[in-house]
Design a protein around this motif. Structure first.
Motif, PDB file in Angstrom:
ATOM      1  N   SER A 299       0.827  -1.242   0.229  1.00  0.00           N
ATOM      2  CA  SER A 299      -0.176   0.123   0.096  1.00  0.00           C
ATOM      3  C   SER A 299       0.759   1.259   0.219  1.00  0.00           C
ATOM      4  CB  SER A 299      -1.059  -0.123   1.257  1.00  0.00           C
ATOM      5  OG  SER A 299      -1.680   1.073   1.308  1.00  0.00           O
ATOM      6  N   LEU A 300       1.989   1.265   0.816  1.00  0.00           N
ATOM      7  CA  LEU A 300       2.982   2.451   0.875  1.00  0.00           C
ATOM      8  C   LEU A 300       3.631   2.432  -0.600  1.00  0.00           C
ATOM      9  CD1 LEU A 300       4.251   4.762   2.475  1.00  0.00           C
ATOM     10  CD2 LEU A 300       5.827   2.839   3.316  1.00  0.00           C
ATOM     11  N   ASN A 301       4.039   1.281  -1.018  1.00  0.00           N
ATOM     12  CA  ASN A 301       4.646   1.239  -2.475  1.00  0.00           C
ATOM     13  C   ASN A 301       3.807   1.866  -3.482  1.00  0.00           C
ATOM     14  OD1 ASN A 301       7.038   0.512  -1.384  1.00  0.00           O
ATOM     15  ND2 ASN A 301       6.592  -1.740  -1.866  1.00  0.00           N
ATOM     16  N   THR A 302       2.661   1.483  -3.299  1.00  0.00           N
ATOM     17  CA  THR A 302       1.516   2.003  -4.400  1.00  0.00           C
ATOM     18  C   THR A 302       1.206   3.417  -4.289  1.00  0.00           C
ATOM     19  OG1 THR A 302       0.317  -0.051  -4.287  1.00  0.00           O
ATOM     20  CG2 THR A 302      -0.752   1.554  -5.478  1.00  0.00           C
ATOM     21  N   MET A 303       0.976   3.838  -3.097  1.00  0.00           N
ATOM     22  CA  MET A 303       0.941   5.389  -2.767  1.00  0.00           C
ATOM     23  C   MET A 303       1.970   5.992  -3.172  1.00  0.00           C
ATOM     24  SD  MET A 303       1.647   8.241  -0.861  1.00  0.00           S
ATOM     25  CE  MET A 303       2.598   7.440   0.470  1.00  0.00           C
ATOM     26  N   THR A 304       3.225   5.791  -3.007  1.00  0.00           N
ATOM     27  CA  THR A 304       4.360   6.294  -3.392  1.00  0.00           C
ATOM     28  C   THR A 304       4.636   6.432  -4.817  1.00  0.00           C
ATOM     29  OG1 THR A 304       5.355   5.597  -1.393  1.00  0.00           O
ATOM     30  CG2 THR A 304       6.942   6.346  -3.161  1.00  0.00           C
ATOM     31  N   MET A 305       4.243   5.130  -5.579  1.00  0.00           N
ATOM     32  CA  MET A 305       4.494   5.344  -7.160  1.00  0.00           C
ATOM     33  C   MET A 305       3.394   6.132  -7.890  1.00  0.00           C
ATOM     34  SD  MET A 305       7.092   3.477  -8.217  1.00  0.00           S
ATOM     35  CE  MET A 305       6.498   3.297  -9.811  1.00  0.00           C
ATOM     36  N   ASN A 306       2.137   6.108  -7.366  1.00  0.00           N
ATOM     37  CA  ASN A 306       1.196   7.039  -7.956  1.00  0.00           C
ATOM     38  C   ASN A 306       1.442   8.393  -7.742  1.00  0.00           C
ATOM     39  OD1 ASN A 306      -1.197   5.284  -9.312  1.00  0.00           O
ATOM     40  ND2 ASN A 306      -0.568   3.990  -7.489  1.00  0.00           N
ATOM     41  N   PHE A 307       1.685   8.733  -6.361  1.00  0.00           N
ATOM     42  CA  PHE A 307       1.949  10.155  -6.012  1.00  0.00           C
ATOM     43  C   PHE A 307       2.943  10.462  -6.883  1.00  0.00           C
ATOM     44  CE2 PHE A 307       5.159  12.230  -3.294  1.00  0.00           C
ATOM     45  CZ  PHE A 307       4.571  13.613  -3.442  1.00  0.00           C
ATOM     46  N   ALA A 308       4.303   9.801  -6.963  1.00  0.00           N
ATOM     47  CA  ALA A 308       5.321  10.633  -7.661  1.00  0.00           C
ATOM     48  C   ALA A 308       5.193  10.331  -9.227  1.00  0.00           C
ATOM     49  CB  ALA A 308       6.860   9.501  -7.335  1.00  0.00           C
ATOM     50  N   ASP A 309       4.448   9.461  -9.668  1.00  0.00           N
ATOM     51  CA  ASP A 309       3.877   9.399 -11.282  1.00  0.00           C
ATOM     52  C   ASP A 309       3.083  10.606 -11.613  1.00  0.00           C
ATOM     53  OD1 ASP A 309       4.958   7.771 -12.910  1.00  0.00           O
ATOM     54  OD2 ASP A 309       2.967   6.917 -13.461  1.00  0.00           O
ATOM     55  N   LEU A 310       2.123  10.948 -10.494  1.00  0.00           N
ATOM     56  CA  LEU A 310       1.239  11.909 -10.799  1.00  0.00           C
ATOM     57  C   LEU A 310       2.143  13.566 -11.025  1.00  0.00           C
ATOM     58  CD1 LEU A 310      -1.802  11.041  -8.908  1.00  0.00           C
ATOM     59  CD2 LEU A 310      -1.464  11.108 -11.395  1.00  0.00           C
ATOM     60  N   VAL A 311       2.839  13.504  -9.839  1.00  0.00           N
ATOM     61  CA  VAL A 311       3.770  14.559 -10.001  1.00  0.00           C
ATOM     62  C   VAL A 311       4.828  14.848 -11.081  1.00  0.00           C
ATOM     63  CG1 VAL A 311       5.683  16.013  -8.544  1.00  0.00           C
ATOM     64  CG2 VAL A 311       3.618  15.007  -7.305  1.00  0.00           C
ATOM     65  N   ASN A 312       5.424  13.737 -11.394  1.00  0.00           N
ATOM     66  CA  ASN A 312       6.468  13.813 -12.438  1.00  0.00           C
ATOM     67  C   ASN A 312       5.637  14.045 -13.729  1.00  0.00           C
ATOM     68  OD1 ASN A 312       8.635  13.215 -10.759  1.00  0.00           O
ATOM     69  ND2 ASN A 312       8.488  10.916 -10.935  1.00  0.00           N
ATOM     70  N   ASP A 313       4.409  13.343 -13.951  1.00  0.00           N
ATOM     71  CA  ASP A 313       3.762  13.666 -15.203  1.00  0.00           C
ATOM     72  C   ASP A 313       3.522  15.086 -15.397  1.00  0.00           C
ATOM     73  OD1 ASP A 313       2.231  12.799 -17.683  1.00  0.00           O
ATOM     74  OD2 ASP A 313       0.485  12.969 -16.549  1.00  0.00           O
ATOM     75  N   ARG A 540      -9.273   7.042  -4.828  1.00  0.00           N
ATOM     76  CA  ARG A 540      -9.555   7.773  -3.788  1.00  0.00           C
ATOM     77  C   ARG A 540      -8.461   8.870  -3.618  1.00  0.00           C
ATOM     78  NH1 ARG A 540      -7.611   3.617   1.111  1.00  0.00           N
ATOM     79  NH2 ARG A 540      -6.034   2.584   0.110  1.00  0.00           N
ATOM     80  N   THR A 541      -8.696   9.976  -2.971  1.00  0.00           N
ATOM     81  CA  THR A 541      -7.455  11.147  -2.660  1.00  0.00           C
ATOM     82  C   THR A 541      -6.485  10.540  -1.809  1.00  0.00           C
ATOM     83  OG1 THR A 541      -8.775  11.977  -0.686  1.00  0.00           O
ATOM     84  CG2 THR A 541      -9.380  12.900  -3.057  1.00  0.00           C
ATOM     85  N   LEU A 542      -5.374  11.194  -1.875  1.00  0.00           N
ATOM     86  CA  LEU A 542      -4.275  10.896  -0.800  1.00  0.00           C
ATOM     87  C   LEU A 542      -4.780  11.117   0.416  1.00  0.00           C
ATOM     88  CD1 LEU A 542      -1.588  12.523  -3.160  1.00  0.00           C
ATOM     89  CD2 LEU A 542      -1.623  10.101  -2.400  1.00  0.00           C
ATOM     90  N   ASP A 543      -5.422  12.108   0.734  1.00  0.00           N
ATOM     91  CA  ASP A 543      -5.939  12.273   2.069  1.00  0.00           C
ATOM     92  C   ASP A 543      -6.800  11.341   2.557  1.00  0.00           C
ATOM     93  OD1 ASP A 543      -4.625  14.752   2.438  1.00  0.00           O
ATOM     94  OD2 ASP A 543      -6.256  16.211   1.995  1.00  0.00           O
ATOM     95  N   ASP A 544      -7.486  10.698   1.807  1.00  0.00           N
ATOM     96  CA  ASP A 544      -8.442   9.423   2.326  1.00  0.00           C
ATOM     97  C   ASP A 544      -7.685   8.132   2.321  1.00  0.00           C
ATOM     98  OD1 ASP A 544     -10.762  10.847   2.007  1.00  0.00           O
ATOM     99  OD2 ASP A 544     -11.130  10.270  -0.321  1.00  0.00           O
ATOM    100  N   TYR A 545      -6.591   8.024   1.737  1.00  0.00           N
ATOM    101  CA  TYR A 545      -5.686   7.052   1.691  1.00  0.00           C
ATOM    102  C   TYR A 545      -4.994   6.940   3.150  1.00  0.00           C
ATOM    103  CZ  TYR A 545      -0.909   4.804   1.845  1.00  0.00           C
ATOM    104  OH  TYR A 545       0.103   4.237   2.356  1.00  0.00           O
ATOM    105  N   PHE A 546      -4.425   8.068   3.543  1.00  0.00           N
ATOM    106  CA  PHE A 546      -3.775   8.188   5.061  1.00  0.00           C
ATOM    107  C   PHE A 546      -4.917   8.196   6.096  1.00  0.00           C
ATOM    108  CE2 PHE A 546      -0.959  10.877   2.637  1.00  0.00           C
ATOM    109  CZ  PHE A 546       0.336  10.137   2.644  1.00  0.00           C
ATOM    110  N   ALA A 547      -6.187   8.592   5.690  1.00  0.00           N
ATOM    111  CA  ALA A 547      -7.084   8.182   7.024  1.00  0.00           C
ATOM    112  C   ALA A 547      -7.569   6.674   6.920  1.00  0.00           C
ATOM    113  CB  ALA A 547      -8.375   9.098   6.606  1.00  0.00           C
ATOM    114  N   ASP A 548      -7.630   6.074   6.043  1.00  0.00           N
ATOM    115  CA  ASP A 548      -8.248   4.477   5.665  1.00  0.00           C
ATOM    116  C   ASP A 548      -6.889   3.812   6.168  1.00  0.00           C
ATOM    117  OD1 ASP A 548     -10.262   5.634   4.541  1.00  0.00           O
ATOM    118  OD2 ASP A 548      -9.830   4.933   2.567  1.00  0.00           O
ATOM    119  N   SER A 549      -5.664   4.299   6.009  1.00  0.00           N
ATOM    120  CA  SER A 549      -4.561   3.486   6.439  1.00  0.00           C
ATOM    121  C   SER A 549      -4.588   3.367   7.939  1.00  0.00           C
ATOM    122  CB  SER A 549      -3.068   3.885   5.928  1.00  0.00           C
ATOM    123  OG  SER A 549      -3.113   4.084   4.452  1.00  0.00           O
TER     124      SER A 549
END
Length: 623
Positions: A299-313, A540-549
């Protein structure tokens, strides 16, 4: 008729019986604090009478008693209760182990607010928001870089903590497997000794106590049941499979798994087949390592990859104050150095797989446009493949959502240029690598000519990672090599940006192809990612991810603690019941010793009286 000396023999038997009873009571007292000891009792019966019913017996009424005889020394044990304890004890240790480790996981997620990932990510978004207001300010760009570094550090720290728990679990699994194998070997050895002892007519009470103690320990480690119906072949079963049969014991072993953080899987030593352990300490440890902790790391890896990918895009398509473009803000270490993702997975020196994380199509698509095509796409899934159909009336957005709603381990979205992107996700099965697209196929032309990913339709043009140079199946689509196994452990800000903060991209080219110093559209777009639903397991949003985790960890920890307390209460009742039956009560044993002592004294007095009678007959009659 009875012998003149029969009374002495009768008294001797009584003395010997009471001696055995006193010795057994003393043995009980000596082992009152010995773990697994069951109190023993001397079974006494009357000795065979002098006269038995036959034709040669004397014509006199009744039988002449000959005293007492020790029939056996038996331990006091309730086998049904023992089997009940063995059958349910594994659940107590299972939940106890989970509760202990979830306490560790909760400590990882209960980070101080000023150093948590969520806090650092909030500051990261705020820095981009500040840059969007002051794009000409170099200090704002420095803040973006500094907060990006802090965020990357907090992600790596959390990954290190989770991996630390995983390594601790892995070490516990190895130690527990050794304990299980040692217990089964000792039980099998004791079975052989007990059978030999019983064959000689003995009651091997202490040996059986040691065996029961080992079974008790084993039942805490794994979910076993016992079968003692055959006295010569005591059996232990594990989930319906024979673990110990008489003097034979099966052993567990560990086997390395590729792409599993160096963790091993459980197998049967004799067959090499997978060993499934569903209960006890070992079952909990394996589940915690391979499901719970692995899921948190993924889950942490997925968040990291998606977050970094979106910023990098956004960042790679934008321009910095120094007019530099094409830079990723965050960088990862690639899994392989080969530009085409070729990888030698079996270690024979030859490339045999392709590790590719992302495909990007060549065609800009309209999300609301009907595709006018029909076919079926096939993607890799947790077990085999999954099919996703599309129809002429479907829109591009509908097809993308259908891919994401499937059980496939490939997800899709449209990038900022509206090109179709396919990305590999984390793999449910430990034998499959994370963030690797394993199979993509299309019977029609949505992925081929329409979006520009595959070179053609049909199985013959499918992309499959089980070969080198699998990227040759792509129709000129861009692709990215898979990141190292755990991207959360290696994410960092691009060194080129750290060396020159003016490379932080905040602007896009305008219609005339110029970059304006006051343009901050890229910064606004990156800051908006904070509240944009993204694909992290599900959308879901990144904020939702942290709350759910945090919520999920807390709820699972609470569940483990509640179940452990519930099973602990049940087991305490069962153990108390067993202790009342088999445990040694010192006061009771002392009372028995006094009773047996009186019997011994009485028997000795009886022999003295009989000796006096014989003396009278031999030495005084006829004088």
């Amino acid at each position: 008729m009875g012998s003149t000396f029969s009374g002495i023999e009768l008294g001797k038997r009584s003395i010997m019986a009471h001696t055995d009873a006193i010795t057994t009571a003393g043995h009980n007292i000596s082992n009152a604090d010995t773990e697994g000891y069951s109190r023993q009792r001397v079974n006494i019966r009357e000795f065979d009478p002098l006269y038995k019913p036959d034709l040669e017996r004397a014509e006199r009424p009744g039988m002449i008693g000959q005293g007492v005889d020790v029939q056996s020394v038996r331990r006091v044990r309730d086998e049904m209760l023992d089997q009940r304890i063995t059958a349910v004890q594994h659940e107590e240790s299972y939940w106890g182990t989970r509760s202990k480790y979830y306490t560790m996981l909760e400590q990882i997620y209960n980070e101080p607010d000023d150093v948590s990932i969520r806090s650092n990510m909030d500051k990261f978004w705020e820095s981009w928001q500040e840059l969007s207001l002051h794009p000409e300010n170099q200090a704002s760009r420095q803040a973006v870089v500094s907060r990006g570094e802090s965020l990357a550090d907090s992600i790596r720290t959390k990954w290190d903590s989770l991996m630390g728990v995983g390594s601790l679990l892995n070490g516990d699994i190895e130690a527990t497997v050794r304990q299980v194998n040692d217990c089964t070997r000792q039980i099998a050895s004791l079975n052989r000794e007990i059978v030999r002892s019983k064959a000689m007519g003995d009651s091997p009470n202490d040996l059986m106590d040691r065996r029961d103690l080992l079974v008790d320990r084993l039942s805490k480690l794994i979910n076993i049941t016992t079968d003692s119906r055959d006295a010569d072949e005591f059996m232990v079963h594990l989930d319906g499979r024979i673990l110990v049969q008489g003097g034979s014991a099966r052993q567990l072993s560990l086997e390395a798994v590729v792409d599993n953080n160096g963790y091993d899987k459980l197998v049967w030593q004799d067959t090499g087949s997978d060993a499934q352990i569903s209960g006890g300490t070992l079952g909990a440890l394996v589940e915690l390592r391979d499901v719970d902790v692995r899921s948190e790391i993924q889950s942490l890896n997925t968040m990291t990859m998606n977050f970094a990918d979106l910023v990098n895009d956004v960042h790679r398509n934008a321009y910095g104050a120094n007019h530099v473009t094409g830079l990723d803000f965050f960088v990862q270490r690639p899994f392989v150095e080969n530009a085409d993702g070729n990888y030698d997975r079996d270690g024979d020196g030859q490339f045999d797989h392709s590790y590719v994380f992302r495909f990007t199509g060549t065609t800009a698509l309209n999300p609301q446009e009907q595709i006018g095509l029909e076919g079926t796409m096939v993607f890799s899934s947790a077990s085999g493949t999954v099919s996703v159909a599309y129809h002429p009336t479907d829109t591009v957005e509908t097809v993308v959502n259908r891919i994401n709603d499937s059980n496939g381990e490939v997800k899709a979205y449209l990038d900022r240029s509206n090109r179709l992107v396919l990305k590999g996700t984390t793999a449910q099965a430990a034998e499959n690598p994370d963030f690797v697209i394993r199979h993509v196929e299309d019977s029609g032309f949505f992925l081929a000519g329409y979006s520009g990913i595959l070179g053609g339709s049909g199985a013959e043009n499918a992309y499959d990672f089980n070969q080198a140079d699998a990227v040759n199946a792509l129709a000129g689509a861009q692709f990215a090599v898979s990141p190292v196994l755990n991207p959360a452990g290696y994410i960092e800000v691009n060194a080129a940006i750290k060396n020159d903060v003016l490379s932080v991209a905040a602007a896009f080219r305008d219609g005339a192809g110029n970059v304006n110093a006051g343009d901050a559209r890229a910064a606004v777009e990156i800051a908006a990612i904070r509240n944009t639903p993204v694909m992290i397991g599900h959308k879901r949003t990144l904020d939702d991810y942290f709350a759910d985790s945090v919520t999920n960890i807390g709820l699972r920890g609470e569940q483990a603690e509640n179940n452990f307390n519930s099973h602990l209460a049940v087991m305490n009742d069962l153990r108390a019941m067993r202790e009342s039956i088999s445990g040694v009560n010192i006061d009771e044993e002392l009372a028995d010793i006094i009773k047996f002592q009186h019997g011994y004294n009485a028997a000795a007095k009886f022999i003295t009286v009989w000796d006096s009678l014989i003396d009278t007959i031999i030495n005084r009659l006829g004088v």
